[in-house]
Scaffold this motif. Structure first.
Motif, mmCIF file in Angstrom:
data_model
loop_
_atom_site.group_PDB
_atom_site.id
_atom_site.type_symbol
_atom_site.label_atom_id
_atom_site.label_comp_id
_atom_site.label_asym_id
_atom_site.label_seq_id
_atom_site.Cartn_x
_atom_site.Cartn_y
_atom_site.Cartn_z
ATOM 1 N N PRO A 21 -1.139 6.145 -0.991
ATOM 2 C CA PRO A 21 -0.183 5.086 -0.512
ATOM 3 C C PRO A 21 -1.148 3.834 -1.396
ATOM 4 C CG PRO A 21 -1.488 6.514 1.134
ATOM 5 C CD PRO A 21 -1.943 6.548 0.265
ATOM 6 N N PHE A 22 -2.658 3.575 -1.434
ATOM 7 C CA PHE A 22 -3.033 2.760 -2.115
ATOM 8 C C PHE A 22 -2.190 2.168 -3.588
ATOM 9 C CE2 PHE A 22 -5.683 -0.282 -2.346
ATOM 10 C CZ PHE A 22 -6.521 -0.850 -3.573
ATOM 11 N N VAL A 25 0.812 0.720 -2.656
ATOM 12 C CA VAL A 25 1.283 -0.706 -2.059
ATOM 13 C C VAL A 25 0.770 -1.032 -2.924
ATOM 14 C CG1 VAL A 25 -0.160 -1.800 -0.416
ATOM 15 C CG2 VAL A 25 0.545 0.293 -0.187
ATOM 16 N N LEU A 26 0.212 -0.735 -3.918
ATOM 17 C CA LEU A 26 -0.559 -1.851 -5.344
ATOM 18 C C LEU A 26 1.110 -1.770 -6.499
ATOM 19 C CD1 LEU A 26 -4.243 -1.510 -6.105
ATOM 20 C CD2 LEU A 26 -2.757 -3.517 -4.513
ATOM 21 N N LYS A 27 1.884 -1.296 -6.175
ATOM 22 C CA LYS A 27 2.542 -0.726 -7.445
ATOM 23 C C LYS A 27 2.920 0.227 -8.252
ATOM 24 C CE LYS A 27 5.765 -2.461 -4.382
ATOM 25 N NZ LYS A 27 6.916 -1.587 -3.378
ATOM 26 N N ILE A 28 1.733 0.303 -8.067
ATOM 27 C CA ILE A 28 1.298 0.938 -9.797
ATOM 28 C C ILE A 28 2.695 2.466 -9.671
ATOM 29 C CG2 ILE A 28 -0.645 1.855 -10.627
ATOM 30 C CD1 ILE A 28 -2.342 0.295 -9.520
ATOM 31 N N SER A 31 7.085 3.839 -4.726
ATOM 32 C CA SER A 31 7.401 4.090 -2.886
ATOM 33 C C SER A 31 7.623 5.649 -3.188
ATOM 34 C CB SER A 31 7.561 3.148 -1.365
ATOM 35 O OG SER A 31 7.141 2.392 -2.477
ATOM 36 N N SER A 36 4.126 10.565 0.126
ATOM 37 C CA SER A 36 4.005 9.186 1.693
ATOM 38 C C SER A 36 3.768 10.354 2.464
ATOM 39 C CB SER A 36 4.710 8.043 1.962
ATOM 40 O OG SER A 36 4.804 7.281 1.025
ATOM 41 N N ARG B 144 11.328 2.924 3.000
ATOM 42 C CA ARG B 144 10.307 3.512 2.033
ATOM 43 C C ARG B 144 9.531 3.139 1.025
ATOM 44 N NH1 ARG B 144 14.386 4.665 -2.031
ATOM 45 N NH2 ARG B 144 13.788 1.943 -2.320
ATOM 46 N N LEU B 147 5.807 1.979 5.307
ATOM 47 C CA LEU B 147 5.530 2.836 5.330
ATOM 48 C C LEU B 147 4.320 2.766 4.538
ATOM 49 C CD1 LEU B 147 5.390 5.626 6.819
ATOM 50 C CD2 LEU B 147 6.210 6.446 5.015
ATOM 51 N N PRO B 148 4.509 2.942 3.193
ATOM 52 C CA PRO B 148 2.528 3.100 2.271
ATOM 53 C C PRO B 148 1.619 2.167 2.914
ATOM 54 C CG PRO B 148 4.420 2.736 0.869
ATOM 55 C CD PRO B 148 4.931 2.434 2.038
ATOM 56 N N ARG B 149 2.337 1.346 3.861
ATOM 57 C CA ARG B 149 1.170 -0.016 4.095
ATOM 58 C C ARG B 149 0.611 0.847 5.760
ATOM 59 N NH1 ARG B 149 4.955 -4.346 3.709
ATOM 60 N NH2 ARG B 149 5.926 -4.508 1.192
ATOM 61 N N LEU B 151 0.451 3.803 5.487
ATOM 62 C CA LEU B 151 -0.626 4.484 5.316
ATOM 63 C C LEU B 151 -1.294 4.620 5.029
ATOM 64 C CD1 LEU B 151 2.826 6.591 4.415
ATOM 65 C CD2 LEU B 151 1.201 7.834 6.252
ATOM 66 N N LEU B 152 -1.637 3.221 4.217
ATOM 67 C CA LEU B 152 -2.967 2.805 3.695
ATOM 68 C C LEU B 152 -4.178 2.762 4.511
ATOM 69 C CD1 LEU B 152 -4.269 2.021 1.311
ATOM 70 C CD2 LEU B 152 -3.285 0.228 1.460
ATOM 71 N N PRO B 222 3.507 -7.978 -4.282
ATOM 72 C CA PRO B 222 4.068 -8.187 -5.579
ATOM 73 C C PRO B 222 4.582 -7.296 -6.313
ATOM 74 C CG PRO B 222 1.558 -7.274 -4.720
ATOM 75 C CD PRO B 222 1.794 -7.176 -3.513
ATOM 76 N N GLY B 223 5.705 -7.911 -6.887
ATOM 77 C CA GLY B 223 6.150 -6.672 -7.182
ATOM 78 C C GLY B 223 5.599 -5.952 -8.331
ATOM 79 N N PHE B 225 1.495 -4.961 -10.306
ATOM 80 C CA PHE B 225 0.307 -4.871 -10.012
ATOM 81 C C PHE B 225 -1.070 -6.183 -10.881
ATOM 82 C CE2 PHE B 225 -3.945 -3.161 -9.352
ATOM 83 C CZ PHE B 225 -4.714 -3.616 -10.518
ATOM 84 N N PHE B 229 -5.079 -9.146 -5.929
ATOM 85 C CA PHE B 229 -4.328 -8.472 -4.807
ATOM 86 C C PHE B 229 -5.164 -7.290 -4.275
ATOM 87 C CE2 PHE B 229 -0.848 -8.686 -1.703
ATOM 88 C CZ PHE B 229 -0.751 -7.371 -1.430
#
Lengths: 68, 876
Positions: A21-22, A25-28, A31, A36, B144, B147-149, B151-152, B222-223, B225, B229
């Protein structure tokens, strides 16, 4: 051995449950629902395995001490 | 192999471990998938106001739901063709008959469920987000991205929990009854407190002492990395992660430790040890296996409860995850998004349960699918049993028990009387048992402290309900009749002064109507009255008041009187505040009345009136003050009544809020609301769970299977989001909230606990002997089985009460509670919304203190009860 193995496997699963998830979130990495859900499953099962392993390890050590 | 009952039994078939795990996993997966389908159907049922069963929907679930809740605006993809589709499909449904109609109806409902499960819900109805250069305007894309936020947040807290729990467990293991051991046991009740309450504590500490506030939405993600951030992100997520971690830490460590301590004292463990079995083998095969089912259940329940807190935690910290999105969707009535998020919550719960079951299947070789590993009945014995049952139905006069004893024929009224007699006997037994155990409770100091706290709360509740009836409390809380108008705004409690060197000023009210202000009427040469009002008061404070308010009610016929104001300070200064012939309103504040400002020098009137300009400290001059108001009338008849209110900085026992309401009212009335909600919800849900578990354990077969399936459905149904939907869209009355809460709690983890106890009780010899002389099933359940579970029920109920108290508070914080009742949660919500965290943290202190007091009171008693009913825990 089972206890220590459980703890180690649990650690890597929990780590995956954090990293995936990290990175999303950082868009590396993009998603996705599958990643997930997989990361969530890994986090939960890793925590469970780790605690089971730790409890077993503790109980074994406790018995070893009581033997002496 | 023959048994005494005459049935043939067969030995199990052996299978390899890999195929065993795979079969079991596939079976559990399918079962959970079915449970999700039922859960999704229920969600759509609630979301569609039951219209799903009418079949009047269009081709698109999202558009249809959007239309139901916002008929003025049709939303969702395919909406242009929706009406044509509705007409065509309704026509098809009306034309269909018999089995075909049922088939068409099932197809419609399955389509809807399928769309819900695949999140094919069209576009978001009322808002969208922008993330990384993309516009997320469909339900699926929005979830979609969000959700990752969430889960983080949970993944990081799990990682932290992993390390600290293991470290703490290792410390505890080094020595029994060490300081860490006692600390964990003492602090374990804190896990009943939800995560957002911890978040509140942490935020108050962070804001006041570290000048750090992690609340606040991240305006855009951010779009791509950016390393900066990462640091910003760590700062924003630190407190919510810490809050979640703390709420689960002690429960995790304490639960594991307790389970192992209970089972390690079993006789067979000691026998195995005496036989020389190695410790590792002893731990793994003899200790862990019996505890694993309980641990898996407990862990699953913990995961379920964590997801219940997601919404509130994210809302409190403004973390833009799915929980926060759910709340925003509720506010916007965005039903497609609400349904989509509920489905995702459900999937997260399913995955938690599925992965836990998978690991359980790997670890415990006894876990098998279906008939493997168990003795099964042969075909002959099944046929014999069926014949016996059919014969019993056809010949009711000839019914016999399992042991061939003729059953006694009873009338319906006799049976009902019997049920009530058994139930009453069970209640009496429970009371007698409770009384015996209460005496034992008094031996525990923590339990005595808990009982004292509970007694205080009960006395306060009774006093409040008697002295301030419900209708009066509601009227007062709403501020009807302007009853709070003379109170200061956001004042601290009066006892605050005990801790200060210089006391904060209290409110002073002087009124000519009650004689606290003097009025002198004289007449001028023309015979017109001149009224002099003297407001003399002692002001022993060094701080200035919050505000000065004047309420003037002149009585005249046609000509307005002329007023002049003079302020006299203790050091003899006379300040002319000007003369006025009219006022815009009868009541005005000195700081806002423009005309009065003309005579006042400086920013605030209270500084001008109370502070000596020549003094350097800028503090008020203590002493006797006087306000002299002279009203000159230009008619023979004239009078004036006036009230001077000097609003202080402290008020009452609990202070005031931003609407000037005395918070004592909310604290007092919050007590009976919290106690009654908590007690009723705990009792009702526990009793119903116990009775249902008893029926399932006694009748077994399809009854037990149905109960298990309902428990599974409830486990994967996100109860809190579903409950919020019901409250938000149907009713917020306290009894509806209570009913829905109980309904969603009945098939929770408690049933599994009770079921496991009932299964053991069922195997006792006295049960068999009661069966042999023809005891009815209902009597067996209520007279012989349920009383044996009282020892599990009582501590369970006591532990649940604070949980439901916090639930009521959480619902109030989410503005999902009864709109009329003043409660602790409402005070917290209003205080947070009026900026309590940025300075007025005392507004949070009183309701938090009452909440914690209530929680600790019940939890101390629950801990002692657990030790009384389970003597193996006495060393814990």
């Amino acid at each position: 051995m089972f206890s220590k193995k459980s703890i180690v496997i649990g650690f890597f699963l929990v780590l995956f449950g954090f990293l995936a998830p990290f990175l999303m979130v950082l868009k590396i990495i993009p998603s996705s629902f599958w990643l997930s859900f997989l990361s969530h499953g890994a986090s939960v099962s890793g925590l469970f395995l780790g605690l089971i392993g730790a409890s077993g390890y503790i109980e074994t050590r406790r018995r070893k001490k009581s033997d002496y | 192999m023959e048994t005494e009952a005459g049935s043939d039994l067969r030995l199990p078939q052996e299978t390899g471990p890999f195929s065993r795990v795979i079969k079991y996993t596939i079976f559990r997966g399918l079962t959970l998938l079915l449970a999700v389908m039922v859960g999704v159907y229920l969600t759509i049922f609630i979301a569609s106001r039951g219209r799903i069963i009418e079949g009047d929907r269009g081709d698109n679930l999202g558009g249809w739901l959007g239309h139901i809740w916002r008929p003025s605006g049709v939303t969702g993809a395919g909406s242009a063709e929706r009406y044509e589709d509705i007409a065509a499909e309704q026509l098809a449904l009306e034309k269909a008959e018999g089995v075909e109609k049922v088939w068409v109806f099932l197809k419609y409902n399955f389509d809807l469920v399928y769309q819900g499960m695949t999140l094919d819900l069209g576009e978001v109805a009322n808002f969208w987000t922008y993330s990384g250069g993309e516009v997320n305007d469909t339900v699926s894309a929005l979830i979609r991205d969000t959700l990752p936020r969430t889960l983080l947040l949970f993944g990081t807290s799990n990682l932290l929990l992993f390390f600290v729990s293991i470290w703490l467990a290792l410390r505890i293991s080094q020595r029994n009854h060490s300081i860490w051991d006692k600390l964990v046991a003492f602090l374990s009740p804190l896990s009943a407190i939800p995560g957002w309450i911890y978040g509140l504590f942490l935020t108050v500490i962070a804001v006041r002492y570290l000048d750090f506030n992690s609340r606040g939405m991240i305006s855009s993600w951010p779009g791509e990395f950016q390393i900066e951030f990462v640091f910003f992100f760590v700062k924003r997520f630190s407190l919510p992660i810490l809050a979640l971690f703390i709420s689960k830490l002690f429960q995790s460590v304490y639960s594991w430790r307790t389970f192992f301590m209970i089972y390690s004292a079993e006789d067979y463990i000691e026998l195995a040890q005496a036989k020389g079995i190695p410790n590792r083998m002893l731990t793994r095969r003899y200790l862990m296996k019996p505890t694993l089912p309980a641990i898996v259940t407990r862990f699953s329940m913990m995961m379920v409860s964590i997801w219940q807190e997601a919404i509130v935690l994210e809302l409190f910290f403004s973390v833009s995850g799915i929980g926060h999105l759910f709340y925003r969707a509720l506010e916007q009535n965005d039903m497609p998004l609400i349904v989509g998020l509920t489905v995702v919550f459900s999937y997260l719960l399913v995955i938690s349960v599925f992965f836990l079951d998978f690991i359980y299947a790997i670890v415990d070789p006894r876990v098998r699918l279906g008939s493997e590993g168990r003795l099964t009945a042969s075909r002959r014995s099944i046929i014999l049993r069926l014949k016996r049952q059919i014969s019993s139905w056809l010949n009711p006069l000839n019914r016999k028990t399992r042991y061939g004893v003729q059953k006694v024929r009873t009338t319906f009224i006799q049976r009902v009387k019997g049920i009530f007699a058994d139930f009453w006997w069970a209640v009496r037994y429970a009371f007698e048992l409770s009384w015996e155990n209460l005496k034992q409770l008094l031996r525990y100091k923590s339990a005595v402290a808990g009982l004292v706290i509970i007694a205080i709360l009960v006395i306060v509740s009774i006093y409040t309900v008697v002295t301030i009836p419900y209708s009066q409390a509601v009227s007062m809380w709403r501020g009807e009749g302007n009853i709070w108008v003379d109170n200061p705004q956001k004042a601290r409690p009066a006892w605050f002064n005990l801790f200060l060197k210089d006391d904060l000023p209290e409110t002073i009210v002087l009124d000519t109507a009650d004689g606290t202000a003097q009025k002198l009427i004289t007449f001028d040469d023309d015979g017109f009255p001149q009224v002099d009002l003297f407001y003399d008061f002692d002001y022993p404070y060094r701080g200035t008041p919050q505000e000065i308010v004047m309420e003037i009610i002149p009585e005249y016929e046609t000509k307005l009187p002329f007023f002049s104001f003079t302020w006299i300070t203790p050091d003899g200064r006379e300040l002319d505040l000007g003369s006025y012939s009219s006022f815009a309103a009868n009541r005005f504040t000195f700081s806002q009345y423009n005309k009065l400002q003309q005579g006042i020098v400086g920013e605030k009137p209270q500084e001008f009136l109370f502070v000596d300009p020549s003094a350097e400290d800028g503090k008020a001059v203590p002493g006797k003050y006087q306000l002299h108001v002279r009203a000159r009338f230009f008619e023979p008849e004239g009078d004036v009544e006036a009230k001077l209110v000097i609003l202080g900085e402290v008020f009452g026992l609990a202070g005031t809020d931003f609407r000037r309401r005395d918070l004592t009212l909310a604290l007092l009335w919050g007590t009976p609301v919290a106690l009654s909600f908590g007690f009723l919800a705990a009792i009702c849900s526990s009793l119903l769970s116990m009775v249902i578990a008893a029926f399932g354990a006694w009748y077994r077969g399809w009854v037990d299977g149905l109960v298990q399936r309902l428990v599974e459905i409830n486990m994967v149904l996100p109860a809190f989001p579903v409950a919020l939907m019901v409250y938000n869209f149907y009713s917020k009355r306290i009894w509806v909230i209570l009913g829905v809460t109980v309904l969603l709690s009945i098939f929770g983890g408690g049933i599994k606990t009770y079921r496991s106890v009932f299964l053991q009780v069922r195997e006792n010899l006295y049960i068999e002997s009661a069966q042999s002389y023809g005891t009815s099933n209902l009597r067996m359940i209520f007279r012989y089985m349920i009383p044996r579970v009282i020892s599990v029920l009582i501590p369970q109920v006591v532990v649940l009460i604070p949980g439901y108290v916090f639930l009521e508070t959480t619902l109030a914080y989410l503005n999902m509670s009864d709109p009329y009742l003043p409660t602790w949660g409402k005070v917290l919500r209003d205080s947070l919304n009026s900026g309590a965290l940025s300075g007025d943290t005392y507004l949070l202190a009183m309701p938090m203190a009452w909440l914690m007091l209530t929680a600790f009171g019940f939890l101390f008693v629950a801990l002692a009860l657990e030790k009384i009913f389970n003597p193996r825990l006495k060393d814990v």
